[in-house]
Design an enzyme around this catalytic site. Structure first.
Site, PDB file in Angstrom:
ATOM      1  N   GLY A  60     104.601-104.822   5.360  1.00 35.86           N
ATOM      2  CA  GLY A  60     103.841-105.884   6.004  1.00 35.86           C
ATOM      3  C   GLY A  60     103.290-106.833   4.963  1.00 35.86           C
ATOM      4  N   CYS A 110      97.702-101.432  -0.540  1.00 35.73           N
ATOM      5  CA  CYS A 110      97.738-102.851  -0.197  1.00 35.73           C
ATOM      6  C   CYS A 110      98.285-103.610  -1.396  1.00 35.73           C
ATOM      7  CB  CYS A 110      96.331-103.335   0.134  1.00 35.73           C
ATOM      8  SG  CYS A 110      96.242-105.075   0.592  1.00 35.73           S
TER       9      CYS A 110
HETATM   10  C1  NB4 Z   1     100.834-102.558   4.235  1.00 40.68           C
HETATM   11  C2  NB4 Z   1     100.874-101.125   4.780  1.00 40.68           C
HETATM   12  C3  NB4 Z   1      99.822-100.219   4.215  1.00 40.68           C
HETATM   13  C4  NB4 Z   1      99.552 -99.182   5.277  1.00 40.68           C
HETATM   14  C5  NB4 Z   1     102.875 -97.005   4.516  1.00 40.68           C
HETATM   15  C6  NB4 Z   1     103.788 -97.746   3.587  1.00 40.68           C
HETATM   16  C7  NB4 Z   1     104.087 -99.403   1.976  1.00 40.68           C
HETATM   17  C8  NB4 Z   1     102.449-102.012   2.414  1.00 40.68           C
HETATM   18  C9  NB4 Z   1     101.126-102.665   2.753  1.00 40.68           C
HETATM   19  C10 NB4 Z   1     100.090 -99.714   6.555  1.00 40.68           C
HETATM   20  C11 NB4 Z   1     100.657-101.056   6.266  1.00 40.68           C
HETATM   21  C12 NB4 Z   1     101.274-104.123   2.330  1.00 40.68           C
HETATM   22  C13 NB4 Z   1     100.125-105.818   3.612  1.00 40.68           C
HETATM   23  C14 NB4 Z   1     105.444 -99.107   1.919  1.00 40.68           C
HETATM   24  C15 NB4 Z   1     105.922 -98.086   2.734  1.00 40.68           C
HETATM   25  C16 NB4 Z   1     107.766 -96.857   3.814  1.00 40.68           C
HETATM   26  C17 NB4 Z   1     109.099 -97.363   4.327  1.00 40.68           C
HETATM   27  C18 NB4 Z   1     111.322 -98.085   3.747  1.00 40.68           C
HETATM   28  C19 NB4 Z   1     112.261 -98.322   2.637  1.00 40.68           C
HETATM   29  C20 NB4 Z   1     110.469 -98.853   1.180  1.00 40.68           C
HETATM   30  C21 NB4 Z   1     109.463 -98.572   2.284  1.00 40.68           C
HETATM   31  C22 NB4 Z   1     108.197 -98.009   1.724  1.00 40.68           C
HETATM   32  F1  NB4 Z   1     106.222 -99.799   1.120  1.00 40.68           F
HETATM   33  N1  NB4 Z   1     103.265 -98.734   2.807  1.00 40.68           N
HETATM   34  N2  NB4 Z   1     103.563-100.410   1.154  1.00 40.68           N
HETATM   35  N3  NB4 Z   1     102.431-101.037   1.472  1.00 40.68           N
HETATM   36  N4  NB4 Z   1     100.099-104.909   2.572  1.00 40.68           N
HETATM   37  N5  NB4 Z   1     105.077 -97.438   3.569  1.00 40.68           N
HETATM   38  N6  NB4 Z   1     107.241 -97.727   2.772  1.00 40.68           N
HETATM   39  N7  NB4 Z   1     110.038 -97.590   3.233  1.00 40.68           N
HETATM   40  O1  NB4 Z   1     103.453-102.362   2.980  1.00 40.68           O
HETATM   41  O2  NB4 Z   1      99.148-104.984   1.664  1.00 40.68           O
HETATM   42  O3  NB4 Z   1      98.886-106.325   3.929  1.00 40.68           O
HETATM   43  O4  NB4 Z   1     111.712 -99.280   1.731  1.00 40.68           O
HETATM   44 NI    NI Z   2      97.355-105.287   2.747  1.00 43.99          NI
END
Ligand code: NB4
Ligand code: NI
Length: 185
Positions: A60, A110
């Site tokens: 996200g 984040c």
């Molecule tokens: C947003 C998330 C933090 C908690 C849980 C997770 C990742 C983010 C932040 C809920 C929303 C970014 C935006 C990931 C990740 C799982 C799925 C698929 C293959 C890699 C990917 C890694 F990257 N958080 N990062 N943090 N934010 N899961 N995944 N995987 O996205 O700050 O406001 O590719």
């Molecule tokens: Ni965030």
């Protein structure tokens, strides 16, 4: 394309400012921002591209994080049925939610926070969300699991809220009433 250097970090006032409603039709600038945010997520999840440009993986990204106060965010992830959820939500809102909560047992991260913040972040387990697409079409979605958590994390950004605002200050791992841990992958 959006790079890590374009993502603002905690301490920047934009992360604590409420983003403003977007008017339709979107301007070319709004559309570019929307497309660039979604592109960042796709690039960051491609191991080669992520490595090449030094991108932290994300599912996200909210406009505040690229220093824009437009009410829009991008999500790009699979739901628990393996269906790809990939969209930009404009003027999003939660119209209803479960009483039951959920949380990621390993906490949240984040892209705007360069440190690990331990603790449970309580989220509604299920939400019904409404938003507009880039083309001004209204969508209504029911989300659960990681997509529901991610939607709430991004909507918080649009309201100037950070994930750690929700962590219990006295005991970051205190049991969350009426909740279950969301176990991933
Ligand atoms: C947003 C998330 C933090 C908690 C849980 C997770 C990742 C983010 C932040 C809920 C929303 C970014 C935006 C990931 C990740 C799982 C799925 C698929 C293959 C890699 C990917 C890694 F990257 N958080 N990062 N943090 N934010 N899961 N995944 N995987 O996205 O700050 O406001 O590719
Ligand atoms: Ni965030």
């Amino acid at each position: 394309m959006i790079l890590m250097e374009d993502i603002i970090r905690e301490g920047h006032p934009t992360l604590r400012t409420r983003a403003e409603e977007v008017k339709f039709p979107l301007t070319d600038e709004d559309r570019k921002l929307a497309n660039d945010m979604l592109e960042y997520l796709i690039n960051s999840q491609n191991p080669e591209t992520a490595e090449k440009y030094g991108l932290r993986p994300g599912i996200g990204l909210a406009a505040n994080q690229v220093n824009s106060l437009k009410r829009m965010f991008a999500l790009h992830l699979e739901d628990d049925n393996g269906e790809l959820l990939s969209f930009v939500a404009v003027n999003p809102k939660i119209v209803s939610h479960s009483v039951e909560k959920t949380y990621l047992p390993s906490g949240e991260g984040c892209l705007s926070v360069d440190r690990q913040v331990p603790g449970y972040v309580p989220r509604y387990a299920r939400i019904t969300a409404k938003f507009f697409t880039i083309d001004g079409e209204e969508k209504k979605l029911r989300l659960k699991g990681l997509p529901a958590i991610a939607f709430q994390h991004e909507l918080d950004h649009l309201n100037g809220v950070m994930f750690y605002d929700h962590i219990n200050q006295d005991n970051p791992f205190a049991e969350v009433p009426d909740s279950f841990p969301l176990n991933g992958e």
